[in-house]
Design an enzyme around this catalytic site. Structure first.
Site, PDB file in Angstrom:
ATOM      1  N   SER A 138       4.900  -9.910   1.411  1.00  0.00           N
ATOM      2  CA  SER A 138       5.961  -9.007   0.967  1.00  0.00           C
ATOM      3  C   SER A 138       6.253  -8.003   2.085  1.00  0.00           C
ATOM      4  CB  SER A 138       5.524  -8.245  -0.291  1.00  0.00           C
ATOM      5  OG  SER A 138       6.412  -7.186  -0.586  1.00  0.00           O
ATOM      6  N   TYR A 188      -1.375  -3.186  -4.149  1.00  0.00           N
ATOM      7  CA  TYR A 188      -0.402  -4.245  -3.853  1.00  0.00           C
ATOM      8  C   TYR A 188      -0.083  -4.298  -2.360  1.00  0.00           C
ATOM      9  CZ  TYR A 188       3.797  -7.120  -4.217  1.00  0.00           C
ATOM     10  OH  TYR A 188       4.729  -8.123  -4.073  1.00  0.00           O
TER      11      TYR A 188
END
Length: 257
Positions: A145, A158
């Site tokens: 990401s 995350y």
């Protein structure tokens, strides 16, 4: 030929996608199936995978239900795929997003994030990479990401997990280039999924899963290492992460105020 110039096509074998039952994984499964690939789809829900196979059409998607946090299950899936023909492209996409701010930090949520996002990729990567190295051919793709470029608000676990995936893909690229196996890292921005629906802030450049799937499929069909999108957002974050720490923190405070 440079290993990053190698492009796999449907005639070279099949595709394996983890995290295939929803979001980007589901859209990408259908996109690659529509491009002629036979896609082995893995997720925990056998029911969702069966429904996905029906949507894709006869023989395009083969359900392989399994949990990526179970390393033995990942070995069995790869063995089953290889028994039917070569695994040409493995897209390790399973992941979770459990946002939390410092005042609500939860070690259990952080462990789950690492177990799925990092551990799940490693569990799937191990047998897939070994099969490809033994053959001297194959393409591995890891979904990370743009959140892995640097720490983001309410995304301590995350961002850390995605940064780890980016670093791992870079390290493996150095080893694999002499072994005939290509590796890519996929760095999406914000995509409208069940996971991102929990965000309580405006998500810039938000895109639909189908658009993300199209960009990933196009990127995998071209030479190169990183597939990052939307490009303007990815470049903005890269530039932001080159700022001195204090300016970086100040910029994010303003952006999320």
């Amino acid at each position: 030929m440079n290993v990053f110039d190698q492009v796999k096509r449907p005639g070279d074998g099949s595709v394996w996608i983890t995290g295939a039952s929803g979001g980007i994984g589901r859209a990408l499964t259908l996109e690659l199936a529509s491009r002629g690939w036979t896609v082995h789809a893995t997720a925990r829900s056998a029911e969702k995978l069966e429904a996905l196979a029906v949507v894709a059409g006869p023989g395009r998607v083969i359900p392989r239900p399994a949990d990526v946090t179970d390393p033995e299950a990942m070995v069995r899936v790869v063995e089953a795929i290889e028994a039917e023909g070569p695994l040409a492209l493995a897209i390790l996409n399973a992941g979770v997003y459990l946002p939390m701010r410092a005042q609500d930090f939860d070690a259990a949520k952080a462990r789950k994030t690492f177990d799925v996002n990092l551990g799940g990729v490693v569990n799937a990567l191990d047998p897939a990479m070994k099969a490809m190295i033994a053959r001297g051919s194959g393409h591995l793709a890891i979904t990370a990401s743009v959140a892995g470029y640097g720490g983001l608000p309410q995304a301590a676990a995350y961002s850390a997990s995605k940064a780890g995936l980016i670093a791992m893909a870079e390290s493996l690229a150095l080893d694999l280039m002499d072994l005939g196996v290509r590796i890519s890292v996929i760095n999406p921005g914000f995509v409208e999924t069940e996971a991102t629906s929990v965000n309580d802030f405006e998500m810039p450049f938000l895109m639909q899963p189908q658009e993300a799937a199209t960009r990933i499929a196009d990127g995998l069909a071209r030479p190169g290492f990183e597939i990052a999108f939307p490009r303007r957002f990815a470049w903005f974050l890269r530039i932001l992460n080159r700022l001195p720490n204090q300016l970086y923190f100040k910029a994010w405070r303003r952006l999320t105020a």
